[in-house]
Design an enzyme around this catalytic site. Structure first.
Site, mmCIF file in Angstrom:
data_model
loop_
_atom_site.group_PDB
_atom_site.id
_atom_site.type_symbol
_atom_site.label_atom_id
_atom_site.label_comp_id
_atom_site.label_asym_id
_atom_site.label_seq_id
_atom_site.Cartn_x
_atom_site.Cartn_y
_atom_site.Cartn_z
ATOM 1 N N LYS A 113 60.939 23.836 7.240
ATOM 2 C CA LYS A 113 59.965 22.763 6.847
ATOM 3 C C LYS A 113 58.763 23.005 7.658
ATOM 4 O O LYS A 113 58.858 22.616 8.879
ATOM 5 C CB LYS A 113 60.394 21.388 6.981
ATOM 6 C CG LYS A 113 59.470 20.404 6.398
ATOM 7 C CD LYS A 113 59.861 18.936 6.669
ATOM 8 C CE LYS A 113 58.645 18.021 6.182
ATOM 9 N NZ LYS A 113 58.885 16.628 6.876
ATOM 10 N N GLY A 125 55.935 7.725 7.763
ATOM 11 C CA GLY A 125 56.411 6.507 8.322
ATOM 12 C C GLY A 125 55.388 5.162 7.997
ATOM 13 O O GLY A 125 55.962 4.103 8.393
ATOM 14 N N ALA A 160 56.890 11.966 2.624
ATOM 15 C CA ALA A 160 56.351 10.885 3.559
ATOM 16 C C ALA A 160 55.760 9.747 2.806
ATOM 17 O O ALA A 160 55.066 9.973 1.806
ATOM 18 C CB ALA A 160 55.242 11.625 4.504
ATOM 19 N N GLY A 161 55.834 8.460 3.417
ATOM 20 C CA GLY A 161 55.043 7.392 2.910
ATOM 21 C C GLY A 161 55.872 6.305 2.120
ATOM 22 O O GLY A 161 55.734 5.156 1.714
ATOM 23 N N THR A 213 62.334 7.542 7.289
ATOM 24 C CA THR A 213 61.767 6.369 7.895
ATOM 25 C C THR A 213 62.341 5.202 6.855
ATOM 26 O O THR A 213 63.052 4.178 7.454
ATOM 27 C CB THR A 213 60.633 6.012 8.153
ATOM 28 O OG1 THR A 213 60.082 7.283 8.871
ATOM 29 C CG2 THR A 213 60.186 4.803 8.727
#
Length: 276
Positions: free
Chosen positions: A112, A173, A199-200, A222
């Site tokens: 990644k 996050g 993400a997010g 997260t």
């Protein structure tokens, strides 16, 4: 009882390797290894990403991480988190490949790719990402690049040989959900490699939303690790990923400006025979 759909035939294929689960998870931000293991098990994921630099340096919370999971059952996705330049990311990717081999995954060339010079918003560097991707592809890596939701960059990365593209939903996050829906739709429409939204995502409804846009998979860390009950959130994310995928495949009805009755409008009480 709710019928459980059979999704075994709907596999995710990345660089010639097939996976049943379309949810990937991470290893950071958990309160303990026990929570991490329970959450990964509850998610049903088969790909788990690991920050190579943090493992190599035994960063706080990462001591013994490489040995904490059964890598005979989980496919490792080494990541280049913490790298600010293409050169750093290339070096760390090589270390990650060696780490995977040492843990028994001899044929694991996945990485990644993260090139993030921005320490406040953690937004990826498009130029550095493309430079690193070109070199890593030449070295035989299956590159999964983390990028802004930029359709032109996504296409360019696909053209240089990346195995997927990984557009962010919103900053890492942040829990802001999908803030760039239009661009993700364009990326999905144009891509010939899997699109992984990374993400997010903050909760299960946002995971379903990303899959409904046509994403092939999600990477969520997260939102699971920092939940009050990480294992339960992991299960919720797994179910949402499946639900969103099924909804995308089923095809939603078009959005209309006016209502359309679901029952026939003939034979209504009070209608005259002439109108029935």
């Amino acid at each position: 009882m709710v019928a459980t759909p059979d999704t075994t035939a709907d596999v995710l294929t990345i660089a010639g390797r097939s996976f049943r689960s379309r949810l990937m998870t991470g290893t950071g931000k958990y309160r303990s290894f026990e929570q991490m293991r329970a959450s990964i098990a509850a998610s049903g994921c088969e790909i788990v990403t690991v920050a190579v630099r943090r493992v190599q340096t035994n960063a706080p919370g990462h001591e013994g991480l490489a040995e904490a999971l059964d890598w005979q059952k989980i496919w490792m996705l080494p990541n280049t988190a913490g790298c600010a330049t293409a050169e750093e990311a290339i070096r760390v990717a090589r270390l990650g490949r060696e780490m995977a081999k040492l843990l028994g995954q001899e044929d694991n060339n996945f990485v990644k790719l993260e090139v993030i010079p921005d320490s406040r918003y953690l937004l990826p560097d498009p130029i550095g990402t493309l430079q690193a991707a070109e070199q890593l592809v030449k070295e035989g890596f299956a590159v999964l690049p983390y990028i802004n939701a930029d359709p032109l960059l996504a296409k360019r990365l696909e053209e240089v040989g990346c195995a997927t593209v990984m557009p962010l939903g919103s900053p890492i996050g942040s829990g802001q959900g999908i803030r760039n829906e239009a661009n993700i739709r364009i990326i999905v429409e144009n891509a010939k490699v899997p699109v992984v939204v990374d993400a997010g995502i903050g909760t299960a409804s946002e995971a379903a939303q990303a899959m409904e846009l046509g994403a092939d998979a999600l990477l969520i860390n997260t939102a699971i690790a920092q939940a009050e009950d990480p294992a339960r959130m992991a299960q919720a994310m797994a179910m949402a990923t499946i639900a969103g995928r099924l909804a995308f495949q089923a095809g939603r009805i078009p959005t209309r400006s006016a209502a359309i009755a679901s029952s026939p409008q003939t034979g209504l009480v009070g209608q005259s025979p002439a109108t029935v």
